[in-house]
Motif scaffolding. Structure first.
Motif, PDB file in Angstrom:
ATOM      1  N   ARG A 111       0.913  -1.337   0.028  1.00  0.00           N
ATOM      2  CA  ARG A 111       0.081   0.008  -0.063  1.00  0.00           C
ATOM      3  C   ARG A 111       0.753   1.206  -0.165  1.00  0.00           C
ATOM      4  O   ARG A 111       0.686   2.030  -0.693  1.00  0.00           O
ATOM      5  CB  ARG A 111      -0.826   0.037   1.318  1.00  0.00           C
ATOM      6  CG  ARG A 111      -1.864   1.231   1.398  1.00  0.00           C
ATOM      7  CD  ARG A 111      -2.336   1.242   2.991  1.00  0.00           C
ATOM      8  NE  ARG A 111      -1.213   1.518   3.780  1.00  0.00           N
ATOM      9  CZ  ARG A 111      -1.278   1.388   5.169  1.00  0.00           C
ATOM     10  NH1 ARG A 111      -2.459   0.865   5.697  1.00  0.00           N
ATOM     11  NH2 ARG A 111      -0.342   1.588   5.917  1.00  0.00           N
ATOM     12  N   ASP A 112       1.820   1.216   0.868  1.00  0.00           N
ATOM     13  CA  ASP A 112       2.777   2.446   1.044  1.00  0.00           C
ATOM     14  C   ASP A 112       3.684   2.684  -0.159  1.00  0.00           C
ATOM     15  O   ASP A 112       3.825   3.755  -0.846  1.00  0.00           O
ATOM     16  CB  ASP A 112       3.539   2.521   2.296  1.00  0.00           C
ATOM     17  CG  ASP A 112       2.964   2.443   3.411  1.00  0.00           C
ATOM     18  OD1 ASP A 112       1.671   2.539   3.581  1.00  0.00           O
ATOM     19  OD2 ASP A 112       3.410   1.978   4.623  1.00  0.00           O
ATOM     20  N   LEU A 113       4.136   1.498  -0.901  1.00  0.00           N
ATOM     21  CA  LEU A 113       4.919   1.881  -2.134  1.00  0.00           C
ATOM     22  C   LEU A 113       3.773   2.259  -3.044  1.00  0.00           C
ATOM     23  O   LEU A 113       4.422   3.285  -3.712  1.00  0.00           O
ATOM     24  CB  LEU A 113       5.377   0.245  -2.178  1.00  0.00           C
ATOM     25  CG  LEU A 113       6.136   0.003  -3.800  1.00  0.00           C
ATOM     26  CD1 LEU A 113       6.997  -1.267  -3.778  1.00  0.00           C
ATOM     27  CD2 LEU A 113       5.377  -0.041  -4.975  1.00  0.00           C
ATOM     28  N   LEU A 114       2.737   1.622  -3.391  1.00  0.00           N
ATOM     29  CA  LEU A 114       1.962   2.316  -4.369  1.00  0.00           C
ATOM     30  C   LEU A 114       1.544   3.802  -4.279  1.00  0.00           C
ATOM     31  O   LEU A 114       1.592   4.674  -5.149  1.00  0.00           O
ATOM     32  CB  LEU A 114       0.658   1.508  -4.673  1.00  0.00           C
ATOM     33  CG  LEU A 114       1.028   0.008  -5.005  1.00  0.00           C
ATOM     34  CD1 LEU A 114      -0.169  -0.780  -5.062  1.00  0.00           C
ATOM     35  CD2 LEU A 114       1.406   0.195  -6.404  1.00  0.00           C
ATOM     36  N   ALA A 115       1.426   4.028  -2.788  1.00  0.00           N
ATOM     37  CA  ALA A 115       1.018   5.527  -2.550  1.00  0.00           C
ATOM     38  C   ALA A 115       2.409   6.442  -2.551  1.00  0.00           C
ATOM     39  O   ALA A 115       1.740   7.579  -3.384  1.00  0.00           O
ATOM     40  CB  ALA A 115       0.429   5.604  -0.984  1.00  0.00           C
ATOM     41  N   SER A 116       3.294   5.895  -2.489  1.00  0.00           N
ATOM     42  CA  SER A 116       4.495   6.953  -2.629  1.00  0.00           C
ATOM     43  C   SER A 116       4.658   7.186  -4.262  1.00  0.00           C
ATOM     44  O   SER A 116       5.473   8.204  -4.663  1.00  0.00           O
ATOM     45  CB  SER A 116       5.766   6.228  -1.980  1.00  0.00           C
ATOM     46  OG  SER A 116       5.999   4.959  -2.687  1.00  0.00           O
ATOM     47  N   ALA A 117       4.255   6.112  -5.100  1.00  0.00           N
ATOM     48  CA  ALA A 117       4.413   6.360  -6.500  1.00  0.00           C
ATOM     49  C   ALA A 117       3.163   7.117  -7.076  1.00  0.00           C
ATOM     50  O   ALA A 117       3.190   7.236  -8.336  1.00  0.00           O
ATOM     51  CB  ALA A 117       4.717   5.093  -7.142  1.00  0.00           C
ATOM     52  N   ASP A 118       2.391   7.664  -6.261  1.00  0.00           N
ATOM     53  CA  ASP A 118       1.001   8.287  -6.725  1.00  0.00           C
ATOM     54  C   ASP A 118       0.424   7.216  -7.827  1.00  0.00           C
ATOM     55  O   ASP A 118      -0.225   7.827  -8.732  1.00  0.00           O
ATOM     56  CB  ASP A 118       1.333   9.691  -7.445  1.00  0.00           C
ATOM     57  CG  ASP A 118       2.140  10.540  -6.371  1.00  0.00           C
ATOM     58  OD1 ASP A 118       1.560  10.609  -5.147  1.00  0.00           O
ATOM     59  OD2 ASP A 118       2.874  11.334  -6.819  1.00  0.00           O
ATOM     60  N   ILE A 119       0.220   5.934  -7.339  1.00  0.00           N
ATOM     61  CA  ILE A 119      -0.624   5.057  -8.227  1.00  0.00           C
ATOM     62  C   ILE A 119      -2.026   5.072  -7.479  1.00  0.00           C
ATOM     63  O   ILE A 119      -1.932   4.185  -6.420  1.00  0.00           O
ATOM     64  CB  ILE A 119       0.083   3.658  -8.354  1.00  0.00           C
ATOM     65  CG1 ILE A 119       1.443   4.195  -9.133  1.00  0.00           C
ATOM     66  CG2 ILE A 119      -0.853   2.772  -9.053  1.00  0.00           C
ATOM     67  CD1 ILE A 119       2.352   2.791  -9.142  1.00  0.00           C
ATOM     68  N   PRO A 120      -2.934   5.290  -7.858  1.00  0.00           N
ATOM     69  CA  PRO A 120      -4.224   5.066  -7.193  1.00  0.00           C
ATOM     70  C   PRO A 120      -4.927   3.895  -7.312  1.00  0.00           C
ATOM     71  O   PRO A 120      -4.541   3.017  -8.365  1.00  0.00           O
ATOM     72  CB  PRO A 120      -5.165   6.190  -8.057  1.00  0.00           C
ATOM     73  CG  PRO A 120      -4.548   6.090  -9.393  1.00  0.00           C
ATOM     74  CD  PRO A 120      -3.084   6.080  -9.276  1.00  0.00           C
TER      75      PRO A 120
END
Length: 219
Positions: A111-120
């Motif tokens: 979850r954090d990895l995707l959020a940090s990459a701005d991937i919704p």
């Protein structure tokens, strides 16, 4: 199979195996998440689902554990990624999370990895070992309730899975260990509650009494 595993033990294990399967209907999602383990079939099936266009992106997540360090010395996620690329998945479609050592971390760190990459992300497909589906789902509902999660695993029967792994006792130990976590993690705040049929609980008790305890949590 090993001679030490009785027909009664196998019957009880099959009951637990069937319970762990969520039998979710597959549908397209934003991200497919391959949960690291000793089972390379997770990566194989994740690649298959990618090619069938169930998701445009894969995250493989997992460091190593005592059961995977020898087989996957560079970490579960890294070996999963390499296997998926061998099966034709482009490297650009794969991200790896290499620090998680338990299911809660698998999902939180992803979850954090995707959020940090701005991937919704609104929907995810959790790909796991067959007997990890229910625990993965219950954990995701707890630690990442914002997403709609469905679960899948390699469509393989119990007997064929045992033959493929080649260590029946290990599989039974892990079936029992995963069920214990489904039972106990809600009280610890790690997962949401799941209904557990009496027959499943009885099978668990019989296998614990028979000595399939190497993957049980200790106090």
């Amino acid at each position: 199979m090993t001679d030490e595993v009785s027909a009664k033990d196998l019957h009880n294990a099959r009951t637990i195996w069937d319970y762990h399967l969520m039998n979710h209907r597959l549908e397209p999602v934003d991200v497919g998440i391959g949960l690291g383990s000793h089972d390379l079939g997770v990566a194989t099936f994740t690649a298959k689902l990618y090619h069938e266009q169930f998701f445009p992106m894969i995250v493989f997540t997992g460091a190593s554990s005592r059961t995977t360090a020898a087989r996957f010395p560079r970490g579960e996620a890294v070996h999963y990624r390499e296997h998926a690329i061998e099966l034709g998945v482009p490297s650009s479609a794969i991200r790896v999370e290499t620090n998680a050592t338990n299911t809660g971390q698998n999902l939180t760190f992803t979850r954090d990895l995707l959020a940090s990459a701005d991937i919704p992300v609104k929907t995810v497909l959790l790909i796991a070992k067959p007997y990890m589906e229910r625990r993965a789902y219950a954990t995701c509902q707890k630690v990442w309730p914002e997403v709609q999660a469905i679960c899948a695993s390699e469509p393989i029967g119990f007997d064929d899975y045992l033959a493929g792994i080649g260590d029946t006792k290990l599989v039974l130990d892990m079936l029992v260990g995963d069920l214990q976590r489904v039972m106990e993690y809600p009280a610890l705040g790690f997962a949401v509650q799941q209904d557990i049929p009496t027959e499943v609980e009885s099978s668990y008790d019989r296998l614990v009494a028979a000595g399939y305890t190497s993957r049980l949590m200790t106090a």
